[in-house]
Design an enzyme around this catalytic site. Structure first.
Site, mmCIF file in Angstrom:
data_model
loop_
_atom_site.group_PDB
_atom_site.id
_atom_site.type_symbol
_atom_site.label_atom_id
_atom_site.label_comp_id
_atom_site.label_asym_id
_atom_site.label_seq_id
_atom_site.Cartn_x
_atom_site.Cartn_y
_atom_site.Cartn_z
ATOM 1 N N THR A 70 7.973 5.721 4.210
ATOM 2 C CA THR A 70 7.332 6.485 3.136
ATOM 3 C C THR A 70 7.396 7.985 3.396
ATOM 4 N N ASP A 71 7.291 8.768 2.317
ATOM 5 C CA ASP A 71 7.215 10.227 2.480
ATOM 6 C C ASP A 71 5.868 10.665 3.054
ATOM 7 N N GLU A 72 4.875 9.743 3.050
ATOM 8 C CA GLU A 72 3.532 10.145 3.518
ATOM 9 C C GLU A 72 3.509 10.481 5.000
ATOM 10 N N LYS B 229 2.565 4.010 9.514
ATOM 11 C CA LYS B 229 3.981 4.052 9.127
ATOM 12 C C LYS B 229 4.747 5.035 10.018
ATOM 13 N N ASN C 152 6.605 4.864 -5.772
ATOM 14 C CA ASN C 152 7.358 4.010 -6.701
ATOM 15 C C ASN C 152 6.472 3.547 -7.853
ATOM 16 N N PHE D 296 5.888 -5.807 -4.020
ATOM 17 C CA PHE D 296 6.357 -4.999 -5.165
ATOM 18 C C PHE D 296 7.811 -4.551 -4.967
ATOM 19 N N ILE D 297 8.051 -3.691 -3.994
ATOM 20 C CA ILE D 297 9.413 -3.159 -3.824
ATOM 21 C C ILE D 297 10.334 -4.246 -3.273
ATOM 22 N N THR E 167 -0.003 -5.042 11.339
ATOM 23 C CA THR E 167 1.229 -5.349 10.577
ATOM 24 C C THR E 167 2.260 -4.222 10.691
ATOM 25 N N LEU F 148 10.540 -4.329 4.875
ATOM 26 C CA LEU F 148 9.573 -3.723 3.946
ATOM 27 C C LEU F 148 8.149 -4.218 4.174
ATOM 28 N N TYR G 264 -3.031 4.715 6.964
ATOM 29 C CA TYR G 264 -1.772 4.111 6.492
ATOM 30 C C TYR G 264 -0.573 4.929 6.966
ATOM 31 N N SER G 265 -0.593 6.242 6.690
ATOM 32 C CA SER G 265 0.601 7.027 7.032
ATOM 33 C C SER G 265 0.769 7.139 8.544
ATOM 34 N N LYS H 66 4.385 -13.090 4.566
ATOM 35 C CA LYS H 66 3.126 -13.773 4.905
ATOM 36 C C LYS H 66 2.357 -14.191 3.652
ATOM 37 N N ARG I 234 -10.811 10.557 -2.748
ATOM 38 C CA ARG I 234 -10.370 9.788 -1.570
ATOM 39 C C ARG I 234 -10.586 10.653 -0.329
HETATM 40 P P1 NAD Z 1 3.316 -4.358 -1.160
HETATM 41 O O1 NAD Z 1 1.951 -4.207 -0.594
HETATM 42 O O2 NAD Z 1 3.485 -4.553 -2.629
HETATM 43 O O3 NAD Z 1 4.066 -5.591 -0.463
HETATM 44 C C1 NAD Z 1 4.005 -5.808 0.925
HETATM 45 C C2 NAD Z 1 4.579 -7.195 1.200
HETATM 46 O O4 NAD Z 1 4.536 -7.409 2.624
HETATM 47 C C3 NAD Z 1 3.771 -8.335 0.569
HETATM 48 O O5 NAD Z 1 4.651 -9.296 0.008
HETATM 49 C C4 NAD Z 1 3.004 -8.930 1.734
HETATM 50 O O6 NAD Z 1 2.703 -10.313 1.568
HETATM 51 C C5 NAD Z 1 3.974 -8.691 2.889
HETATM 52 N N1 NAD Z 1 3.289 -8.633 4.185
HETATM 53 C C6 NAD Z 1 2.183 -7.903 4.504
HETATM 54 N N2 NAD Z 1 1.832 -8.131 5.776
HETATM 55 C C7 NAD Z 1 2.747 -8.992 6.284
HETATM 56 C C8 NAD Z 1 2.936 -9.579 7.557
HETATM 57 N N3 NAD Z 1 2.085 -9.344 8.565
HETATM 58 N N4 NAD Z 1 4.002 -10.409 7.747
HETATM 59 C C9 NAD Z 1 4.862 -10.681 6.721
HETATM 60 N N5 NAD Z 1 4.717 -10.167 5.496
HETATM 61 C C10 NAD Z 1 3.678 -9.314 5.270
HETATM 62 O O7 NAD Z 1 4.128 -3.086 -0.651
HETATM 63 P P2 NAD Z 1 5.228 -2.199 -1.405
HETATM 64 O O8 NAD Z 1 4.545 -1.179 -2.219
HETATM 65 O O9 NAD Z 1 6.227 -3.089 -2.013
HETATM 66 O O10 NAD Z 1 5.871 -1.446 -0.158
HETATM 67 C C11 NAD Z 1 6.931 -2.058 0.579
HETATM 68 C C12 NAD Z 1 7.355 -1.115 1.696
HETATM 69 O O11 NAD Z 1 7.804 0.109 1.159
HETATM 70 C C13 NAD Z 1 6.224 -0.779 2.671
HETATM 71 O O12 NAD Z 1 6.780 -0.725 3.969
HETATM 72 C C14 NAD Z 1 5.765 0.596 2.229
HETATM 73 O O13 NAD Z 1 5.250 1.329 3.303
HETATM 74 C C15 NAD Z 1 7.065 1.197 1.718
HETATM 75 N N6 NAD Z 1 6.935 2.209 0.666
HETATM 76 C C16 NAD Z 1 6.195 1.953 -0.455
HETATM 77 C C17 NAD Z 1 6.153 2.916 -1.469
HETATM 78 C C18 NAD Z 1 5.380 2.679 -2.746
HETATM 79 O O14 NAD Z 1 5.279 3.581 -3.561
HETATM 80 N N7 NAD Z 1 4.859 1.490 -2.988
HETATM 81 C C19 NAD Z 1 6.847 4.120 -1.328
HETATM 82 C C20 NAD Z 1 7.579 4.334 -0.146
HETATM 83 C C21 NAD Z 1 7.641 3.367 0.823
HETATM 84 O O1 DAU Z 2 4.229 8.307 -1.362
HETATM 85 C C1 DAU Z 2 4.554 6.971 -1.099
HETATM 86 C C2 DAU Z 2 3.290 6.138 -1.052
HETATM 87 O O2 DAU Z 2 2.814 6.027 -2.390
HETATM 88 C C3 DAU Z 2 3.513 4.756 -0.445
HETATM 89 O O3 DAU Z 2 3.885 4.896 0.903
HETATM 90 C C4 DAU Z 2 2.236 3.910 -0.535
HETATM 91 O O4 DAU Z 2 2.471 2.602 -0.049
HETATM 92 C C5 DAU Z 2 1.832 3.847 -1.992
HETATM 93 O O5 DAU Z 2 0.632 3.111 -2.139
HETATM 94 C C6 DAU Z 2 1.661 5.252 -2.569
HETATM 95 O O6 DAU Z 2 0.517 5.906 -1.978
HETATM 96 P P1 DAU Z 2 -0.497 6.786 -2.862
HETATM 97 O O7 DAU Z 2 -1.791 6.863 -2.156
HETATM 98 O O8 DAU Z 2 0.144 8.064 -3.284
HETATM 99 O O9 DAU Z 2 -0.572 5.836 -4.176
HETATM 100 P P2 DAU Z 2 -1.817 5.390 -5.087
HETATM 101 O O10 DAU Z 2 -1.229 4.684 -6.261
HETATM 102 O O11 DAU Z 2 -2.855 4.691 -4.299
HETATM 103 O O12 DAU Z 2 -2.437 6.765 -5.569
HETATM 104 C C7 DAU Z 2 -1.642 7.715 -6.279
HETATM 105 C C8 DAU Z 2 -2.508 8.922 -6.545
HETATM 106 O O13 DAU Z 2 -3.537 8.561 -7.489
HETATM 107 C C9 DAU Z 2 -3.262 9.435 -5.321
HETATM 108 O O14 DAU Z 2 -3.328 10.862 -5.400
HETATM 109 C C10 DAU Z 2 -4.651 8.838 -5.452
HETATM 110 C C11 DAU Z 2 -4.849 8.757 -6.951
HETATM 111 N N1 DAU Z 2 -5.678 7.641 -7.444
HETATM 112 C C12 DAU Z 2 -5.363 6.386 -7.027
HETATM 113 C C13 DAU Z 2 -6.095 5.300 -7.474
HETATM 114 C C14 DAU Z 2 -5.780 3.900 -7.004
HETATM 115 C C15 DAU Z 2 -6.690 7.876 -8.363
HETATM 116 O O15 DAU Z 2 -6.952 9.035 -8.753
HETATM 117 N N2 DAU Z 2 -7.426 6.809 -8.813
HETATM 118 C C16 DAU Z 2 -7.162 5.530 -8.408
HETATM 119 O O16 DAU Z 2 -7.880 4.591 -8.840
#
Ligand code: NAD
Ligand code: DAU
Length: 352
Positions: free
Chosen positions: A133-135, A162, A188, A15-16, A104, A85, A158-159, A38, A289
């Site tokens: 992440t902020d987590e 990280k 995001n 995604f990001i 990973t 990432l 997860y956190s 991967k 959760r």
């Molecule tokens: P995502 O799950 O959408 O994408 C992760 C990517 O990493 C995928 O393309 C996957 O194929 C690849 N990957 C996973 N394991 C791998 C491995 N062993 N080797 C090589 N590639 C691998 O994640 P995202 O939401 O885009 O997050 C990207 C980064 O940003 C992460 O490090 C996450 O912790 C951080 N982050 C995410 C958020 C959020 O809100 N999504 C917020 C803050 C930080």
């Molecule tokens: O804060 C940054 C983090 O945000 C990133 O590091 C993570 O990779 C990213 O997945 C995200 O984590 P969250 O757990 O906050 O995101 P998620 O979208 O899973 O959930 C957002 C909120 O919504 C959380 O309070 C849980 C709730 N939720 C989530 C799902 C999937 C629901 O209530 N119902 C749902 O089905």
């Protein structure tokens, strides 16, 4: 060498990562952008089809947990910089099975650090930017914000993984002088977000008229940032951030989950020409959760004052743009949730 920098972007098919790759490929034709991924259930090369023929873009399929893959990509492309990432990113999955997250997020990160340390002789010429992440800061009550000085207090597998990777990145700087930079971002949202996370899952289920699973009472608070603003922040920190420092990224945009889901329902009723209130009837409160963090909120003052970054759009604009993208790209949703992806997706989400 033809390219001024050869940047390894790990997780560039996610995604990001895909937004970061797109920004870098377009903005810096004099850099080679090597996407190392991967292609897990969360990685999809469809995410990059608008830039994958660019001369300065390359893809290398590999696993950061496999040291020989990491060595090979560094040597093949003579990598000068890393923007890291790649991760297992979904909290619910980490509760179901933490070990992939340890492998990973922790072992994979240390493999990358080891290879960068082995390959880079002159620290001034390189940057290892770790995206986190902020987590890692844990959970807030009703007041206060996470700053770069907030103590780490990770509470989910997860956190914890990280936080561990952040500590290793910091340790490689302090111990070996590796030129690292770190960023810790809030939640995001935007296009190409895998529909297991709150916003894309809700959009998907609203379209399908399926139940909208809100955990607990829906009172948990998240601080949402437009993914392209995160990509811009990574660009700014990678280029202008201080070596050895970390930067919080966020847009002061807190929402309780239930308010956000209701807002989305109203927006989508309008977009889908449904009666006002129709989608809200799909809201279903489900078991909370485990260990659910109550509130995240980022203070991004350092990034704003030192590096001049600020969010570019409002949440209302970003959410409308996101909904429009999902409505126009149903084939993408079908692709990432079917075929080879189906087994991963269905395990947790099929019956929701
Ligand atoms: P995502 O799950 O959408 O994408 C992760 C990517 O990493 C995928 O393309 C996957 O194929 C690849 N990957 C996973 N394991 C791998 C491995 N062993 N080797 C090589 N590639 C691998 O994640 P995202 O939401 O885009 O997050 C990207 C980064 O940003 C992460 O490090 C996450 O912790 C951080 N982050 C995410 C958020 C959020 O809100 N999504 C917020 C803050 C930080
Ligand atoms: O804060 C940054 C983090 O945000 C990133 O590091 C993570 O990779 C990213 O997945 C995200 O984590 P969250 O757990 O906050 O995101 P998620 O979208 O899973 O959930 C957002 C909120 O919504 C959380 O309070 C849980 C709730 N939720 C989530 C799902 C999937 C629901 O209530 N119902 C749902 O089905």
């Amino acid at each position: 060498m033809k390219f001024e920098k050869r940047i390894l972007v790990t997780g560039g098919a996610g995604f990001i990562g895909s937004h970061v790759v797109r920004l870098l490929v377009r903005k810096y034709p004099h850099y080679q952008i090597v996407n190392f991924d991967k292609l897990t259930y969360a990685g999809n090369l469809e995410n990059l089809k608008d830039v994958d023929t660019a001369e300065n873009y390359s893809f290398f399929k590999g696993d950061i947990v496999t040291a020989s893959d990491v060595k090979e990509v560094f040597e093949q492309f003579n990598i000068t910089d890393v923007i890291h990432l790649a991760a297992e990113s979904h909290v619910d999955r980490s509760i179901e099975g933490p070990m992939d997250f340890v492998m990973t997020n922790v072992v994979g990160t240390v493999n990358l650090l080891q290879q960068a340390k082995a390959s880079w002789k002159e620290e001034k010429e390189h940057v290892f930017h770790h995206v986190s992440t902020d987590e890692v800061y844990g959970s807030l009550t009703d007041e206060g914000y996470f700053t770069e000085q907030t103590s780490y207090d990770p509470r989910s597998p997860y956190s914890a993984s990280k936080a561990s990777s952040d500590h290793f990145v910091s340790a490689y700087h302090h111990t070996y002088g590796l030129p690292v930079k770190m960023s810790n971002c809030s939640n995001n949202y935007g296009s190409h977000h895998f529909p297991e996370k709150l916003i894309p899952l809700m959009i998907h289920n609203i379209v399908q008229k399926k139940p909208l699973p809100v955990y607990g009472k829906g009172e948990n608070v998240r601080d949402w940032l437009w993914v392209e603003d995160h990509a811009r922040a990574i660009d700014v920190i990678f280029h202008n951030g201080k070596v050895g420092e970390s930067y919080n990224v966020g847009g002061l945009n807190e929402w309780t989950n239930i308010d956000l889901v209701r807002y989305l329902c109203r927006l989508m009723d309008r977009k889908l020409n449904r009666a006002e209130g129709e989608s809200e009837e799909l809201i279903t409160y489900v078991t909370d959760r485990k260990g659910h963090d109550l509130r995240y909120a980022i203070d991004a003052t350092k990034l704003e004052t030192e590096l001049g970054w600020k969010p570019s759009i409002t949440f209302e604009e970003g959410l409308e743009n996101t909904v429009d993208w999902y409505l126009a790209n149903n084939d993408w949703v079908e692709k990432v949730t079917s075929g080879t992806y189906r087994t991963y997706y269905s395990k947790m989400y099929e019956n929701r």
